[in-house]
Scaffold this motif. Structure first.
Motif, PDB file in Angstrom:
ATOM      1  N   VAL A   1      -5.999 -24.568  82.280  1.00  0.00           N
ATOM      2  CA  VAL A   1      -5.441 -23.774  81.177  1.00  0.00           C
ATOM      3  C   VAL A   1      -4.798 -24.709  80.150  1.00  0.00           C
ATOM      4  O   VAL A   1      -5.015 -24.558  78.933  1.00  0.00           O
ATOM      5  CB  VAL A   1      -4.418 -22.736  81.700  1.00  0.00           C
ATOM      6  N   ALA A   2      -4.045 -25.692  80.639  1.00  0.00           N
ATOM      7  CA  ALA A   2      -3.384 -26.646  79.727  1.00  0.00           C
ATOM      8  C   ALA A   2      -4.443 -27.411  78.915  1.00  0.00           C
ATOM      9  O   ALA A   2      -4.287 -27.617  77.703  1.00  0.00           O
ATOM     10  CB  ALA A   2      -2.514 -27.610  80.516  1.00  0.00           C
TER      11      ALA A   2
ATOM     12  N   ALA B   1      -0.758 -15.820  75.756  1.00  0.00           N
ATOM     13  CA  ALA B   1       0.584 -16.398  75.915  1.00  0.00           C
ATOM     14  C   ALA B   1       0.498 -17.885  76.229  1.00  0.00           C
ATOM     15  O   ALA B   1       1.394 -18.657  75.868  1.00  0.00           O
ATOM     16  CB  ALA B   1       1.339 -15.657  77.021  1.00  0.00           C
ATOM     17  N   ALA B   2      -0.598 -18.296  76.873  1.00  0.00           N
ATOM     18  CA  ALA B   2      -0.780 -19.721  77.189  1.00  0.00           C
ATOM     19  C   ALA B   2      -1.302 -20.507  75.981  1.00  0.00           C
ATOM     20  O   ALA B   2      -1.511 -21.716  76.074  1.00  0.00           O
ATOM     21  CB  ALA B   2      -1.743 -19.872  78.364  1.00  0.00           C
ATOM     22  N   GLY B   3      -1.505 -19.816  74.880  1.00  0.00           N
ATOM     23  CA  GLY B   3      -1.939 -20.509  73.661  1.00  0.00           C
ATOM     24  C   GLY B   3      -3.427 -20.755  73.580  1.00  0.00           C
ATOM     25  O   GLY B   3      -3.892 -21.578  72.778  1.00  0.00           O
ATOM     26  N   LEU B   4      -4.209 -20.027  74.398  1.00  0.00           N
ATOM     27  CA  LEU B   4      -5.663 -20.230  74.380  1.00  0.00           C
ATOM     28  C   LEU B   4      -6.295 -19.523  73.180  1.00  0.00           C
ATOM     29  O   LEU B   4      -5.812 -18.474  72.728  1.00  0.00           O
ATOM     30  CB  LEU B   4      -6.296 -19.700  75.665  1.00  0.00           C
ATOM     31  N   CYS B   5      -7.393 -20.077  72.707  1.00  0.00           N
ATOM     32  CA  CYS B   5      -8.141 -19.478  71.592  1.00  0.00           C
ATOM     33  C   CYS B   5      -9.075 -18.412  72.152  1.00  0.00           C
ATOM     34  O   CYS B   5     -10.289 -18.606  72.235  1.00  0.00           O
ATOM     35  CB  CYS B   5      -8.911 -20.560  70.841  1.00  0.00           C
ATOM     36  N   ALA B   6      -8.484 -17.279  72.574  1.00  0.00           N
ATOM     37  CA  ALA B   6      -9.284 -16.186  73.150  1.00  0.00           C
ATOM     38  C   ALA B   6      -9.782 -15.266  72.038  1.00  0.00           C
ATOM     39  O   ALA B   6      -9.117 -15.096  71.014  1.00  0.00           O
ATOM     40  CB  ALA B   6      -8.438 -15.394  74.144  1.00  0.00           C
ATOM     41  N   THR B   7     -10.964 -14.695  72.263  1.00  0.00           N
ATOM     42  CA  THR B   7     -11.519 -13.695  71.350  1.00  0.00           C
ATOM     43  C   THR B   7     -11.936 -12.489  72.194  1.00  0.00           C
ATOM     44  O   THR B   7     -12.118 -12.610  73.407  1.00  0.00           O
ATOM     45  CB  THR B   7     -12.753 -14.240  70.596  1.00  0.00           C
ATOM     46  N   VAL B   8     -12.095 -11.330  71.550  1.00  0.00           N
ATOM     47  CA  VAL B   8     -12.574 -10.129  72.256  1.00  0.00           C
ATOM     48  C   VAL B   8     -13.991  -9.821  71.785  1.00  0.00           C
ATOM     49  O   VAL B   8     -14.291  -9.903  70.584  1.00  0.00           O
ATOM     50  CB  VAL B   8     -11.629  -8.933  72.020  1.00  0.00           C
ATOM     51  N   ASN B   9     -14.834  -9.468  72.753  1.00  0.00           N
ATOM     52  CA  ASN B   9     -16.265  -9.262  72.486  1.00  0.00           C
ATOM     53  C   ASN B   9     -16.790  -8.136  73.368  1.00  0.00           C
ATOM     54  O   ASN B   9     -16.111  -7.698  74.302  1.00  0.00           O
ATOM     55  CB  ASN B   9     -17.025 -10.555  72.798  1.00  0.00           C
ATOM     56  N   SER B  10     -18.064  -7.720  73.102  1.00  0.00           N
ATOM     57  CA  SER B  10     -18.560  -6.539  73.826  1.00  0.00           C
ATOM     58  C   SER B  10     -19.548  -6.863  74.953  1.00  0.00           C
ATOM     59  O   SER B  10     -19.830  -6.002  75.777  1.00  0.00           O
ATOM     60  CB  SER B  10     -19.181  -5.548  72.848  1.00  0.00           C
ATOM     61  N   ASP B  11     -20.113  -8.080  74.996  1.00  0.00           N
ATOM     62  CA  ASP B  11     -21.000  -8.526  76.078  1.00  0.00           C
ATOM     63  C   ASP B  11     -22.303  -7.715  76.098  1.00  0.00           C
ATOM     64  O   ASP B  11     -23.304  -8.162  75.536  1.00  0.00           O
ATOM     65  CB  ASP B  11     -20.275  -8.478  77.428  1.00  0.00           C
ATOM     66  N   ASP B  12     -22.298  -6.558  76.753  1.00  0.00           N
ATOM     67  CA  ASP B  12     -23.498  -5.701  76.855  1.00  0.00           C
ATOM     68  C   ASP B  12     -23.056  -4.264  76.562  1.00  0.00           C
ATOM     69  O   ASP B  12     -22.920  -3.443  77.481  1.00  0.00           O
ATOM     70  CB  ASP B  12     -24.094  -5.808  78.266  1.00  0.00           C
TER      71      ASP B  12
END
Ligand code: ADE
Ligand code: ZN
Length: 347
Positions: free
Chosen positions: A240-241, A276-287
């Motif tokens: 994660v770091a 909260a960990a500062g990750l560059c997360a995105t939301v997507n739909s997959d299928d």
């Protein structure tokens, strides 16, 4: 500065719906709705194992990734002609436009089609024509990421990449999908090295069902720029770091994760922890045709289930979707400006 505290939670669904966004993790074959599967089956004379649209939809009750993939590959068997691939992608773009998607990077699985005798040129021609039409009809900037099926051999992946080279200009990158467990990224070291030499962007599914070590080998051996899913990274604080320090994007798919039993409920999803960990997360739909919703459905259901997520997180996720994309710096800056305007107007 945007005053996120001035935006009440009650305003979030409308804001999430109306804000511009990028979709970076959508398997175009996973956007085939049962109605279109039946229409194409009839048009192409393909027999299906289900009696009706309702019976097919009722079978969408998955226990894990493999139980989904079996049905997903069966659904794709109705795609035979260039016009079929075009129709499938245009149906997705119409939904995406309604969700205010302005940039979409589409995964496609050529081996699912070439192994049934459909030429790869037919697949790419139909999808590439749809990408061009997405821009003229909907103003969506769309591109294609060719995925290798990881349950097949690396030799098959190499042959697929070589066969796709006449259509190289239609591809923005390569990815790795299908059954994760038992098929670690390092199995595909050579084909990713070849794709890298061709100047293609690199992504891979890792840490959906597979362990954190698969995320590490996707980064270190395949040298990918984004991790698709990646939610199991939280089992390794050191990973994660690293993901935070290197700003490696994770393309997270909340409704998919619940449908495939990666998390029991949306309320237990670790998206808040990733952010909260500062990750560059995105939301997507997959299928989206199989998992109960398109991009805005994912965003709205996730925010509804997770009270830790507020306006600041909504902004961060949408901003990350542009940052993590393979768009030009100029396009990214223009979309982030537009995003800022929409959030400022709501504050
Ligand atoms: N192919 C289509 N959807 C997938 C997923 N969620 N994981 C792996 N491979 C896939
Ligand atoms: Zn996926």
């Amino acid at each position: 500065m945007i005053d996120f505290d001035a935006i009440p939670r009650s305003a979030l669904p409308a804001l999430l719906r109306s804000a511009p966004k990028a979709e970076l993790h959508i398997h175009i074959e996973g956007s085939l709705e049962p109605e279109l599967i039946f229409a194409l089956a009839q048009r192409n004379g393909v027999a299906l194992a289900y009696e009706s649209v309702e019976a097919l939809r009722a079978a969408y009750d998955f226990s894990d990734l493999q139980s989904f993939l079996d049905i997903y590959y069966a659904g794709a068997s109705v795609l035979l002609h260039e016009a079929d691939f075009h129709a499938m992608a245009m149906a997705y773009f119409a939904r995406a436009a309604a969700d205010k998607v302005v940039h979409a990077e589409l995964f496609f699985d050529p081996q699912t089609h070439t192994d049934r005798g459909v030429p790869i040129g037919v697949v790419i021609a139909g999808l590439a024509r749809a990408c061009a039409d997405a821009r003229s009809q909907f103003g969506i900037a769309a591109s294609l990421i060719l995925c290798f099926l990881r349950h097949l051999s690396e030799a098959a992946a190499l042959a697929t990449l070589e066969a796709a080279l006449p259509w190289r200009q239609h591809l923005v990158g390569v990815g790795l999908d299908s059954s994760e467990r038992g098929h670690p990224p390092e199995k595909f070291a050579q084909v990713f090295a070849r794709a890298r030499a061709l100047g293609l962007h690199l992504v891979a599914h890792a840490g959906e069902e597979g362990p954190p070590a698969y995320i590490e080998s996707a980064l270190d051996v395949l040298r990918v720029e984004r991790i698709d899913h990646g939610v199991r990274c939280v089992e390794s604080p050191a990973l994660v770091a690293r993901l935070a320090a290197e700003r490696v994007p994770l393309t997270v798919c909340p409704l998919s994760n619940v449908k495939l039993c990666v998390f029991k409920t949306l309320a237990e999803h670790n998206l808040p922890a990733l952010l909260a960990a500062g990750l560059c997360a995105t939301v997507n739909s997959d299928d989206p045709a199989y998992f109960g919703g398109y991009l805005n459905d994912n965003l709205i259901a996730t925010f509804e289930a997770l009270p830790q997520l507020g306006a600041a997180e909504a902004y961060t996720l949408l901003r990350n979707s542009f940052e993590a994309s393979f768009a030009t710096p100029q396009a990214k800056a223009a979309w982030v400006d537009r995003l800022d305007q929409v959030f400022r107007a709501a504050a």
